[in-house]
Each structure stands twice: as structure tokens, then as C-alpha cells.
Scaffold this active site. Structure first.
Site, PDB file in Angstrom:
ATOM      1  N   GLY A  20       0.828  -1.208   0.000  1.00 41.58           N
ATOM      2  CA  GLY A  20       0.000   0.000   0.000  1.00 41.58           C
ATOM      3  C   GLY A  20       0.861   1.256   0.000  1.00 41.58           C
ATOM      4  N   GLY A  22      -0.442   4.357   0.119  1.00 38.27           N
ATOM      5  CA  GLY A  22      -1.261   5.486   0.580  1.00 38.27           C
ATOM      6  C   GLY A  22      -0.514   6.237   1.670  1.00 38.27           C
ATOM      7  N   GLY A  24      -0.284   5.733   4.916  1.00 36.77           N
ATOM      8  CA  GLY A  24       0.460   4.913   5.861  1.00 36.77           C
ATOM      9  C   GLY A  24       1.710   4.315   5.234  1.00 36.77           C
ATOM     10  N   VAL A  88      -1.608  -7.430  -4.218  1.00 36.48           N
ATOM     11  CA  VAL A  88      -1.371  -8.497  -3.252  1.00 36.48           C
ATOM     12  C   VAL A  88      -2.675  -9.277  -3.112  1.00 36.48           C
ATOM     13  CG1 VAL A  88      -0.927  -9.004  -0.822  1.00 36.48           C
ATOM     14  CG2 VAL A  88       0.502  -7.352  -2.040  1.00 36.48           C
ATOM     15  N   GLU A 180     -18.775  18.115   1.947  1.00 39.48           N
ATOM     16  CA  GLU A 180     -17.951  18.740   0.903  1.00 39.48           C
ATOM     17  C   GLU A 180     -18.575  18.544  -0.474  1.00 39.48           C
ATOM     18  OE1 GLU A 180     -13.705  18.089   3.248  1.00 39.48           O
ATOM     19  OE2 GLU A 180     -14.316  16.675   1.716  1.00 39.48           O
ATOM     20  N   ASP A 309      -5.890   2.908   8.006  1.00 32.76           N
ATOM     21  CA  ASP A 309      -7.319   2.578   8.097  1.00 32.76           C
ATOM     22  C   ASP A 309      -7.573   1.103   8.386  1.00 32.76           C
ATOM     23  OD1 ASP A 309      -7.793   5.194   7.512  1.00 32.76           O
ATOM     24  OD2 ASP A 309      -8.861   4.836   5.617  1.00 32.76           O
TER      25      ASP A 309
HETATM   26  C1  LIG Z   1     -12.993  10.918  -0.197  1.00 37.04           C
HETATM   27  C2  LIG Z   1     -12.097  10.881   1.014  1.00 37.04           C
HETATM   28  C3  LIG Z   1     -11.760  12.055   1.646  1.00 37.04           C
HETATM   29  C4  LIG Z   1     -10.932  12.040   2.763  1.00 37.04           C
HETATM   30  N1  LIG Z   1     -10.610  13.214   3.354  1.00 37.04           N
HETATM   31  C5  LIG Z   1      -9.794  13.203   4.427  1.00 37.04           C
HETATM   32  C6  LIG Z   1      -9.405  14.416   5.031  1.00 37.04           C
HETATM   33  O1  LIG Z   1      -9.813  15.495   4.612  1.00 37.04           O
HETATM   34  N2  LIG Z   1      -8.582  14.346   6.101  1.00 37.04           N
HETATM   35  C7  LIG Z   1      -8.097  13.161   6.577  1.00 37.04           C
HETATM   36  O2  LIG Z   1      -7.324  13.159   7.523  1.00 37.04           O
HETATM   37  N3  LIG Z   1      -8.469  12.007   6.024  1.00 37.04           N
HETATM   38  C8  LIG Z   1      -9.293  11.999   4.964  1.00 37.04           C
HETATM   39  N4  LIG Z   1      -9.665  10.818   4.406  1.00 37.04           N
HETATM   40  C9  LIG Z   1      -9.187   9.555   5.010  1.00 37.04           C
HETATM   41  C10 LIG Z   1      -7.750   9.269   4.603  1.00 37.04           C
HETATM   42  O3  LIG Z   1      -7.607   9.433   3.215  1.00 37.04           O
HETATM   43  C11 LIG Z   1      -7.410   7.860   5.033  1.00 37.04           C
HETATM   44  O4  LIG Z   1      -7.523   7.783   6.437  1.00 37.04           O
HETATM   45  C12 LIG Z   1      -5.997   7.488   4.619  1.00 37.04           C
HETATM   46  O5  LIG Z   1      -5.866   7.529   3.231  1.00 37.04           O
HETATM   47  C13 LIG Z   1      -5.644   6.099   5.145  1.00 37.04           C
HETATM   48  O6  LIG Z   1      -4.365   5.774   4.720  1.00 37.04           O
HETATM   49  P1  LIG Z   1      -3.972   4.258   4.449  1.00 37.04           P
HETATM   50  O7  LIG Z   1      -2.518   4.274   4.087  1.00 37.04           O
HETATM   51  O8  LIG Z   1      -4.413   3.426   5.574  1.00 37.04           O
HETATM   52  O9  LIG Z   1      -4.841   3.816   3.193  1.00 37.04           O
HETATM   53  P2  LIG Z   1      -4.950   4.463   1.755  1.00 37.04           P
HETATM   54  O10 LIG Z   1      -4.439   5.847   1.739  1.00 37.04           O
HETATM   55  O11 LIG Z   1      -6.339   4.227   1.325  1.00 37.04           O
HETATM   56  O12 LIG Z   1      -3.953   3.605   0.875  1.00 37.04           O
HETATM   57  C14 LIG Z   1      -4.167   2.247   0.617  1.00 37.04           C
HETATM   58  C15 LIG Z   1      -3.265   1.862  -0.557  1.00 37.04           C
HETATM   59  O13 LIG Z   1      -3.234   0.454  -0.638  1.00 37.04           O
HETATM   60  C16 LIG Z   1      -3.352   0.058  -1.978  1.00 37.04           C
HETATM   61  N5  LIG Z   1      -3.925  -1.275  -1.981  1.00 37.04           N
HETATM   62  C17 LIG Z   1      -5.114  -1.653  -1.457  1.00 37.04           C
HETATM   63  N6  LIG Z   1      -5.277  -2.974  -1.595  1.00 37.04           N
HETATM   64  C18 LIG Z   1      -4.166  -3.428  -2.218  1.00 37.04           C
HETATM   65  C19 LIG Z   1      -3.747  -4.711  -2.645  1.00 37.04           C
HETATM   66  N7  LIG Z   1      -4.506  -5.805  -2.441  1.00 37.04           N
HETATM   67  N8  LIG Z   1      -2.558  -4.835  -3.266  1.00 37.04           N
HETATM   68  C20 LIG Z   1      -1.784  -3.744  -3.469  1.00 37.04           C
HETATM   69  N9  LIG Z   1      -2.130  -2.508  -3.085  1.00 37.04           N
HETATM   70  C21 LIG Z   1      -3.308  -2.361  -2.469  1.00 37.04           C
HETATM   71  C22 LIG Z   1      -4.248   1.108  -2.600  1.00 37.04           C
HETATM   72  O14 LIG Z   1      -4.081   1.164  -4.007  1.00 37.04           O
HETATM   73  C23 LIG Z   1      -3.783   2.368  -1.889  1.00 37.04           C
HETATM   74  O15 LIG Z   1      -2.758   3.018  -2.587  1.00 37.04           O
HETATM   75  C24 LIG Z   1     -10.465  10.807   3.270  1.00 37.04           C
HETATM   76  C25 LIG Z   1     -10.794   9.613   2.629  1.00 37.04           C
HETATM   77  C26 LIG Z   1     -11.604   9.652   1.510  1.00 37.04           C
HETATM   78  C27 LIG Z   1     -11.949   8.355   0.797  1.00 37.04           C
END
Ligand SMILES: Cc1cc2nc3c(=O)[nH]c(=O)nc-3n(C[C@H](O)[C@H](O)[C@H](O)COP(=O)(O)OP(=O)(O)OC[C@H]3O[C@@H](n4cnc5c(N)ncnc54)[C@H](O)[C@@H]3O)c2cc1C
Length: 479
Positions: A20, A22, A24, A88, A180, A309
Site C-alpha cells: 500500500g 497510501g 500509511g 497483493v 464537501e 485505516d
Molecule cells: C474521499 C475521502 C476524503 C478524505 N478526506 C480526508 C481528510 O480530509 N482528512 C483526513 O485526515 N483524512 C481523509 N480521508 C481519510 C484518509 O484518506 C485515510 O484515512 C488514509 O488515506 C488512510 O491511509 P492508508 O494508508 O491506511 O490507506 P490508503 O491511503 O487508502 O492507501 C491504501 C493503498 O493500498 C493500496 N492497496 C489496497 N489494496 C491493495 C492490494 N490488495 N494490493 C496492493 N495494493 C493495495 C491502494 O491502491 C492504496 O494506494 C479521506 C478519505 C476519503 C476516501
């Protein structure tokens, strides 16, 4: 490629696999720069997406490239990191390898899983084609297309009822994303395109925000919620609280037994954890998140960390930390530090969340900010929102482009990305045809379920996220 196994560390150093890219995963990878490990970041997409501004793509203010950056280019200068574009599909925690699409395996010494969450429909996945949620670039461009095409179709529609349905937009869920979206849709209809059509008046469009709970932006104190609701009304959004969505059809959304003709429904209500969590061989909670130990590792697997998340970790108050970007970024840094601590034989540190506060915008000159007892509303909060988001974007190009776009939009009320991409033949109903017969699921696919569901209906497939029903936090400021 079948059965290909990458052995650990080309250089004999430990291999850290991060799944991932994102908030994190990327922050974990960056925190490992200069550490004597080989980092492999795997993502099924080639870009890191700044999700907080996705709604601006969905409402034609920004283009996808303004808020997405290739992961490979972000990590270009980090010599110990490589990027794999792959999905994955499984994890062998006992054998310490992840399975990639195409049958390959990737071995690891340490694994950091950051695959996030996505939207959920309270047990009604059949609603998704009619009410897309907002998570990816594709979601945003699809919502933008439906939104803009609705005005085009209305321009050609002579029947007043059908025109009314075309110009009715329902947003389900009044968390930050729903607020929003609704605020931005109203601004587009009332201002950006108000003089562009000859046969319909876009300013008559109905934007309805449906919230199952008693108030919008429930994560904020009641006084800020009330101000946000008033600001939405001023912008022309019909806010309906206590409105539980019970059914969605191609041409309508139901609140209880009431049928609201609406050709466009956007889902901003619930979220559910990535399925990768259930593949780690450790228990998951009722919504698919992995309860992690204070050092962010998975019980029984000290070499596996889950962050962002997908992780469930209680905050000081005993409730799980919210699904927001700040939590994910700070967890990424902590997981990386704990990998290093383990390698050095030092003690791992527990994760502590530093809450910078919550920010949400309602639209032009209107936003809310709260950190503990400190609250801001209106212009000041809006300026804060603008600058926090500009500075949080990755890359100078994106920051500069977004700044220019916003300045131009502010001065002209225009939206710079009003592109309808892809064929529209299937989206435009010919005049006189039954509503929703083209480019949409047929009415027979619409659910007839009447189970209670809404933006705050308790459901098995929810997870506290930014817009989830039992979310207790909204937007982390200082992103
Ligand atoms: C529309 C929207 C608006 C938001 N606005 C805000 C905000 O204003 N402020 C705030 O603090 N938070 C906001 N959030 C929440 C914030 O974006 C998330 O809390 C944050 O992105 C979580 O980070 P993460 O790394 O856990 O997951 P993510 O950022 O979602 O990243 C997950 C990554 O894993 C990859 N992935 C998933 N499954 C697989 C797999 N099987 N194999 C390979 N790769 C995979 C995906 O492609 C992605 O790149 C918002 C979320 C959304 C959807």
C-alpha cells in the site's frame, strides 16, 4: 513468472515489504530512508492519491493529476526502496511471503500492511452501481461524468418531471465527504454553470444531503454542526437529518417509504476494511480491521505491522483511532521506527497519536476546525483548510497547480476541469425514453430490500472512518 520468489535483501540486508502506497505505506517507506534495509513497496496502482481532495475532482474543480503522484517518482531518490506495481492477493504469515497477482511470491523479513479501507453499503452492495462512492480516481471521474451529464440530459429533456429528476442530486451521508460534495455541487449549479445552458436553469437543481443521524458533521461539537448546516442551507443544499435511506433505484432514492426522484446519488456513508487484513492469520474485528498491539504489530507475528485505516487501535478514550490521514502517516513512521528498533536490539515504542485537530470545508469561505475546545468557523477556518491542503499535497507541481486553480476559481467562480470523459451515448437518455434505461442497471437490478440503512445506521460492515457511521472523528488537520 509462476512461483517466482524474491529472496530477502539483494544486499543481504533485511527486506521490508510494504503493501500500500497510501498515507500509511508511503510514510513508512520514507521513514526507512537511510536505514540498512531493502524496502519493496507494492501497490496495485502506480500513484499515491491525496484522497482529501478527491471530491474536488468529482466536482470538476481539479484534475486527477493534480492530486495523484506516481509512487515511483516520490521514492526516486530513496536508494534503498523499490516499487512494484502489483496486487497483493494473499499473505503467508507463517512462511513470511506475500502472494502477488500473476502467481508470484515476495518474501519478507518485515511486513507493513497499509491497504486501507473502502466504502460499504450497509449490506446492500447492489446499490453501488446507482450510488457510487468516492475512493479512487476512477470513482471521482465517474461521479463527475454523471454530475455533468445530468445537466446535458436535462437541457434536452422536455418532460418537466423527468427534467426535475435529472436535476436532483442526492448525497447520502453528512460526514465531511458528504458535506464537501453537497456544498461543491451546489456551488457548481448556482454559479459555475449557471449561464451555460439555454433550455434549463442549472440554479434550480436540487442538492439533497441525507443524513441518518440527528446532525451533520457529527464528529464536531453541536454548535459547529449547526453552523455547518446553516452554511449548507445558504448555499442551497437541502439538508435532511434523521433520514434513513432504505432503497436506491436507478431513478430514485427512498427515505423510509418516501420516494425522491433523483437521477444522481452519491454514497458518502460507510466504509469497510481492506480484505488483506483477514489474510494475516490473526483475528479481525467485526468490520475487518486488524486489532494491533501498541507497537502496531499483529499478535503472534512481531514481524508484521498493520497501520492506517486497516488497523484498529484504541485511543486514550478507549475508542478506536479514526480512519484519517494523520493517524496513517504517524503510524507509518512508528512502524518504521519499530523495525529499526528491532534490528538494533532496542525496545519497541508504543504508538501515540498526536491529534492536530479536525478540519472540514462546506464550500467557499466556509469551513470548520476543532481541536479539543478550540473551534473556528467561516473564513478563518476556510483559509486554514486551503493552506493545510496546499502544503500537504505531495510535490511542488501539484501544490503550484492547485494553488493557481483555486485562485482562478475564487476570482471567476469557474471550475477548471469540467470534462466529461468517455462516451456519453449511453448516459444520455433519449427524450421520451423511460428513465434510467441506458447505461445503468435495469430497474430489476434495483434492490427491493427495505432494511434500515443510512449514514448512521449501525451495520455489520462499517468501520469507523472519516465518513463511517460510527466514526468519532472526521478530518485530521495539519495534513
Ligand atoms: C474521499 C475521502 C476524503 C478524505 N478526506 C480526508 C481528510 O480530509 N482528512 C483526513 O485526515 N483524512 C481523509 N480521508 C481519510 C484518509 O484518506 C485515510 O484515512 C488514509 O488515506 C488512510 O491511509 P492508508 O494508508 O491506511 O490507506 P490508503 O491511503 O487508502 O492507501 C491504501 C493503498 O493500498 C493500496 N492497496 C489496497 N489494496 C491493495 C492490494 N490488495 N494490493 C496492493 N495494493 C493495495 C491502494 O491502491 C492504496 O494506494 C479521506 C478519505 C476519503 C476516501
Amino acid at each position: 513468472m509462476e512461483g517466482w520468489i524474491v529472496t530477502n535483501g539483494r544486499s543481504g540486508r533485511p527486506r521490508v515489504v510494504i503493501v500500500g502506497g497510501g498515507f500509511g505505506g508511503l510514510w513508512a517507506a520514507r521513514a526507512l530512508a537511510g536505514v540498512p534495509v531493502d524496502v519493496t513497496l507494492v501497490d496495485r496502482r502506480n500513484h499515491h492519491l491525496f484522497q482529501p481532495l478527491l471530491y474536488q475532482v468529482a466536482t470538476a474543480a481539479l484534475s486527477p493529476a493534480d492530486i495523484a503522484t506516481p509512487i515511483r517518482s516520490i521514492l526516486r531518490a530513496q536508494r534503498n526502496a523499490e516499487v512494484l506495481l502489483a496486487e497483493v492477493t494473499g499473505v503467508d504469515a507463517a512462511g513470511r511471503s506475500v502472494h502477488l497477482s500473476g502467481g508470484r511470491d515476495l518474501a519478507y523479513d518485515y511486513l507493513i500492511v497499509a491497504t486501507g479501507a473502502t466504502h460499504a453499503y450497509f449490506g446492500h452492495p447492489e446499490w453501488e452501481p446507482m450510488a457510487p462512492g468516492l475512493k479512487t480516481v476512477e470513482d471521482a471521474t465517474e461521479i463527475r461524468k454523471r454530475f455533468l451529464v445530468a445537466f446535458e440530459a436535462a437541457e434536452q429533456e422536455e418532460d418537466p418531471d423527468r427534467r426535475r429528476a435529472l436535476l436532483t442530486f442526492a448525497v447520502v451521508g453528512a460526514g465531511p465527504t458528504g458535506v464537501e460534495m453537497a456544498g461543491a455541487m451546489a456551488e457548481v449549479a448556482r454559479h459555475a454553470i449557471s449561464r451555460d445552458f439555454r433550455h434549463v436553469d442549472p440554479t434550480t437543481a436540487r442538492i439533497i444531503l441525507l443524513e441518518g443521524g440527528p446532525r451533520v458533521l457529527a464528529a464536531y461539537d453541536a454548535d459547529l454542526s449547526a453552523k455547518a448546516q446553516a452554511a449548507l442551507r445558504d448555499k442551497g443544499v437541502e439538508v435532511r437529518t434523521g433520514a434513513i435511506v432504505t432503497r436506491i433505484e436507478p431513478d430514485a432514492v427512498f427515505v423510509g417509504d418516501e420516494r425522491i426522484p433523483a437521477r444522481n446519488v452519491v454514497w458518502a456513508a460507510g466504509v469497510t476494511a481492506s480484505p488483506i487484513g483477514a489474510m494475516l492469520g490473526a483475528p479481525v474485528d467485526r468490520v475487518g480491521r486488524v486489532p494491533v498491539l501498541p507497537d502496531l504489530s499483529v499478535p503472534g507475528h512481531p514481524e508484521v505491522f498493520v497501520i492506517g485505516d486497516l488497523a484498529s487501535l484504541a485511543s486514550g478514550g478507549g475508542r478506536p483511532l479514526p480512519g484519517v490521514a494523520q493517524v496513517a502517516m504517524q503510524m507509518g513512521r512508528r512502524a518504521a521506527a519499530n523495525v529499526l528498533a528491532t534490528m538494533e536490539g532496542a525496545k519497541r515504542e508504543p504508538f501515540h497519536y498526536f491529534d492536530k485537530g479536525n478540519l472540514a470545508t462546506i464550500g467557499r469561505r466556509a469551513a470548520v476546525f476543532q481541536r479539543g475546545g478550540a473551534k473556528l468557523f467561516g473564513w478563518t477556518a476556510w483559509m486554514m483548510w486551503l493552506f493545510v491542503h496546499i502544503f500537504s499535497l505531495i510535490g511542488f507541481r501539484n501544490r503550484a497547480t492547485v494553488f493557481v486553480q483555486w485562485a482562478w476559481s475564487y476570482l471567476t467562480w469557474q471550475r477548471g476541469a469540467r470534462l466529461i470523459t468517455g462516451e456519453v451515448g449511453d448516459e444520455l437518455d433519449p427524450p421520451g425514453a423511460p428513465l434510467g434505461t441506458r447505461g445503468r442497471p435495469s430497474p430489476s437490478h434495483a434492490t427491493t430490500a427495505t432494511a434500515s440503512a443510512g449514514s448512521d445506521a449501525p451495520a455489520e460492515d462499517e468501520v469507523p472512518g472519516r465518513d463511517g457511521a460510527d466514526r468519532h472523528d472526521a478530518k485530521a488537520g495539519g495534513r
